[in-house]
Write a protein that holds these residues in place. Structure first.
Motif, mmCIF file in Angstrom:
data_model
loop_
_atom_site.group_PDB
_atom_site.id
_atom_site.type_symbol
_atom_site.label_atom_id
_atom_site.label_comp_id
_atom_site.label_asym_id
_atom_site.label_seq_id
_atom_site.Cartn_x
_atom_site.Cartn_y
_atom_site.Cartn_z
ATOM 1 N N TYR A 189 0.959 -1.223 -0.453
ATOM 2 C CA TYR A 189 0.055 -0.301 -0.230
ATOM 3 C C TYR A 189 0.733 0.954 0.652
ATOM 4 N N ALA A 190 2.585 1.016 0.593
ATOM 5 C CA ALA A 190 2.894 2.193 1.254
ATOM 6 C C ALA A 190 3.744 2.632 -0.876
ATOM 7 N N ASP A 191 3.969 4.134 -0.895
ATOM 8 C CA ASP A 191 4.864 3.949 -1.356
ATOM 9 C C ASP A 191 6.162 3.998 -1.531
ATOM 10 N N ARG A 192 6.542 4.379 -0.138
ATOM 11 C CA ARG A 192 7.722 3.872 1.441
ATOM 12 C C ARG A 192 7.406 4.073 2.265
ATOM 13 N N TRP A 193 8.460 3.135 3.286
ATOM 14 C CA TRP A 193 8.078 3.202 4.317
ATOM 15 C C TRP A 193 9.658 2.481 4.960
ATOM 16 N N GLY A 194 10.083 2.432 5.754
ATOM 17 C CA GLY A 194 11.223 2.578 7.154
ATOM 18 C C GLY A 194 11.123 2.939 8.069
ATOM 19 N N ALA A 199 14.333 7.483 23.875
ATOM 20 C CA ALA A 199 14.081 6.276 25.194
ATOM 21 C C ALA A 199 13.768 5.358 24.561
ATOM 22 N N HIS A 200 14.584 4.804 23.642
ATOM 23 C CA HIS A 200 14.985 3.863 22.667
ATOM 24 C C HIS A 200 13.684 2.901 22.670
ATOM 25 N N ALA A 201 13.170 3.701 21.864
ATOM 26 C CA ALA A 201 11.862 3.456 20.869
ATOM 27 C C ALA A 201 12.240 3.821 19.285
ATOM 28 N N LYS A 202 11.242 3.199 18.553
ATOM 29 C CA LYS A 202 11.533 3.081 16.981
ATOM 30 C C LYS A 202 10.054 3.658 16.857
ATOM 31 N N THR A 203 9.919 4.238 15.968
ATOM 32 C CA THR A 203 9.528 4.821 14.576
ATOM 33 C C THR A 203 9.121 3.886 13.614
ATOM 34 N N VAL A 204 7.720 3.181 13.248
ATOM 35 C CA VAL A 204 7.776 2.323 11.765
ATOM 36 C C VAL A 204 6.851 3.596 11.017
ATOM 37 N N TRP A 205 7.131 3.920 9.813
ATOM 38 C CA TRP A 205 6.937 4.840 9.200
ATOM 39 C C TRP A 205 6.227 4.513 8.105
ATOM 40 N N ALA A 206 5.267 5.194 7.196
ATOM 41 C CA ALA A 206 5.268 4.755 6.165
ATOM 42 C C ALA A 206 4.504 5.697 4.551
ATOM 43 N N GLU A 207 4.864 5.664 3.731
ATOM 44 C CA GLU A 207 4.022 7.303 2.917
ATOM 45 C C GLU A 207 3.088 6.687 2.162
ATOM 46 N N LEU A 208 2.786 7.243 1.657
ATOM 47 C CA LEU A 208 1.183 7.279 0.829
ATOM 48 C C LEU A 208 0.486 8.436 -0.311
ATOM 49 N N VAL A 209 0.648 8.475 -1.268
ATOM 50 C CA VAL A 209 0.441 9.734 -2.015
ATOM 51 C C VAL A 209 -0.803 9.366 -2.215
ATOM 52 N N LEU A 210 -1.605 9.911 -2.445
ATOM 53 C CA LEU A 210 -2.866 10.068 -2.083
ATOM 54 C C LEU A 210 -4.040 9.994 -3.271
ATOM 55 N N GLY A 211 -4.546 9.837 -3.722
ATOM 56 C CA GLY A 211 -5.237 9.799 -4.299
ATOM 57 C C GLY A 211 -4.714 9.229 -5.821
ATOM 58 N N GLN A 212 -4.004 8.716 -6.397
ATOM 59 C CA GLN A 212 -3.084 7.603 -7.353
ATOM 60 C C GLN A 212 -3.830 6.550 -7.232
ATOM 61 N N ASP A 213 -3.431 5.468 -5.691
ATOM 62 C CA ASP A 213 -4.876 4.535 -6.236
ATOM 63 C C ASP A 213 -5.198 4.108 -4.589
ATOM 64 N N ASP A 214 -6.097 4.911 -4.047
ATOM 65 C CA ASP A 214 -6.624 5.191 -3.323
ATOM 66 C C ASP A 214 -7.050 3.611 -2.572
#
Length: 149
Positions: A117-122, A128-143
């Protein structure tokens, strides 16, 4: 007389953030809040809801530390790029896609859905020893559907 073109004022980035309990109920609420927020912004939410469901589920299942919550953040940029961020308390457990030969593995399917689903993720480190999982979607392309599941 000179003609001036109208000044374009860029639309601001829209933000939404919430801290949720690291439970199955918190993961479900993350998805519902995503749907509601994107609907309020007038944006399609089906693909984003799938990504949030997977990332929140992973945060609860693999990133849980007793007594600590996870955070959901949505950022909608003027170019209609939606950045989804889920931060959990386990920075030592970085998600990875399973090798293609691990087709029968118990885990890893959720990240395949995110990747579809995502165009990019990482993944990035968080305080505080945590992590962030992120994803980017360009809305309108393949909603309404994934790029390729």
């Amino acid at each position: 007389m000179s003609q001036k073109s109208p000044t374009r004022i860029p639309l601001p980035t829209r933000h939404f953030a919430v801290q949720l309990s690291a439970t199955r109920r918190g993961a479900r609420l993350a998805r519902l809040l995503t749907e509601r927020q994107l609907d309020q912004w007038g944006e399609p939410y089906e693909a984003a809801a799938q990504v949030v469901a997977e990332l929140a589920s992973n945060a609860v299942r693999h990133g849980r530390v007793l007594g600590r919550d996870f955070r959901l953040r949505l950022k909608l940029h003027a170019d209609r790029t939606l950045r989804i961020e889920v931060t959990d308390a386990r920075g030592d457990r970085v998600p990875r896609l399973p090798d293609p030969g691990e087709g029968d593995a118990e885990g890893g399917r959720g990240l395949r859905i995110v990747e579809a689903y995502a165009d990019r993720w990482g993944v990035t480190e968080a305080p505080a020893h945590a992590k962030t999982v992120w994803a980017e979607l360009v809305l309108g392309q393949d909603d309404l559907g994934a790029h390729s599941i």
